[in-house]
Write a protein that holds these residues in place. Structure first.
Motif, PDB file in Angstrom:
ATOM      1  N   ARG A  39     -50.602  12.182  15.142  1.00 60.20           N
ATOM      2  CA  ARG A  39     -49.526  11.422  14.489  1.00 60.20           C
ATOM      3  C   ARG A  39     -48.554  12.401  13.858  1.00 60.20           C
ATOM      4  O   ARG A  39     -48.964  13.252  13.064  1.00 60.20           O
ATOM      5  CB  ARG A  39     -50.071  10.478  13.415  1.00 60.20           C
ATOM      6  N   PHE A  87     -48.164  16.465  10.198  1.00 56.60           N
ATOM      7  CA  PHE A  87     -48.818  15.760  11.298  1.00 56.60           C
ATOM      8  C   PHE A  87     -50.322  15.782  11.096  1.00 56.60           C
ATOM      9  O   PHE A  87     -50.846  16.564  10.294  1.00 56.60           O
ATOM     10  CB  PHE A  87     -48.401  16.308  12.674  1.00 56.60           C
ATOM     11  N   ALA A 121     -43.398   6.697  12.844  1.00 57.41           N
ATOM     12  CA  ALA A 121     -43.940   7.990  13.271  1.00 57.41           C
ATOM     13  C   ALA A 121     -43.878   8.101  14.790  1.00 57.41           C
ATOM     14  O   ALA A 121     -43.490   7.164  15.484  1.00 57.41           O
ATOM     15  CB  ALA A 121     -45.387   8.126  12.793  1.00 57.41           C
ATOM     16  N   LEU A 142     -45.535  12.615  11.445  1.00 55.93           N
ATOM     17  CA  LEU A 142     -45.102  11.752  10.355  1.00 55.93           C
ATOM     18  C   LEU A 142     -43.678  12.056   9.893  1.00 55.93           C
ATOM     19  O   LEU A 142     -43.188  13.176  10.050  1.00 55.93           O
ATOM     20  CB  LEU A 142     -46.098  11.882   9.199  1.00 55.93           C
TER      21      LEU A 142
END
Length: 151
Positions: free
Chosen positions: A120, A127, A101, A122
């Protein structure tokens, strides 16, 4: 630098945010929210973020809510501003590779409480944003998951 599809690289995450997202938020022990978020361009270096949704408190009460921020392009990341006049900085996010990620984090002091935030991005194109808030007035974890809505 490797590309983290569909986000690309830390420099392309900002542009990949543009559009509409479904959001699901949990505020640990306090509330849940389901709704949508839209990132709309305000020029080449600024996005308006607006979320709207239904909030359900732990006691079962429900109401509609919304929030706005301004996201500003920055090298390998972005700045998040409160949507005030003039805009006030919430935090600066430097996006870096983190396993499969892309991720970034920042701390914001809202005296006397502290907001530790993590983003984050992904591999599946979704996210998350987590805000851990601690201090004498507030103590909670807000976790939000965003999934792209069809255009």
């Amino acid at each position: 630098m490797p590309a983290f599809a569909p986000w690309g690289t830390p420099d392309t995450v900002f542009d990949a945010l543009i559009g509409a997202w479904a959001l699901e938020r949990t505020i640990e022990g306090q509330a849940r929210m389901s709704g949508t978020a839209v990132f709309s361009p305000l020029g080449p270096h600024m996005l308006k973020y607006r979320e709207e949704g239904r909030i359900r408190l732990a006691d079962g009460k429900e109401f509609d809510g919304h929030r706005e921020y301004l996201f500003e392009r920055a090298p390998a990341g972005f700045l998040v501003h409160f949507a005030e006049t003039p805009p006030r900085l919430f935090h600066a996010i430097a996006v870096v590779p983190d396993g499969d990620a892309l991720a970034g984090s920042a701390t914001h002091l809202c005296t006397p409480d502290t907001y530790d935030s993590g983003y984050r991005f992904l591999p599946d194109g979704s996210f998350t944003i987590r805000h851990t808030v601690h201090g004498p007035r507030k103590s909670y974890l807000s976790a939000t998951a965003f999934t792209r809505l069809a255009p």
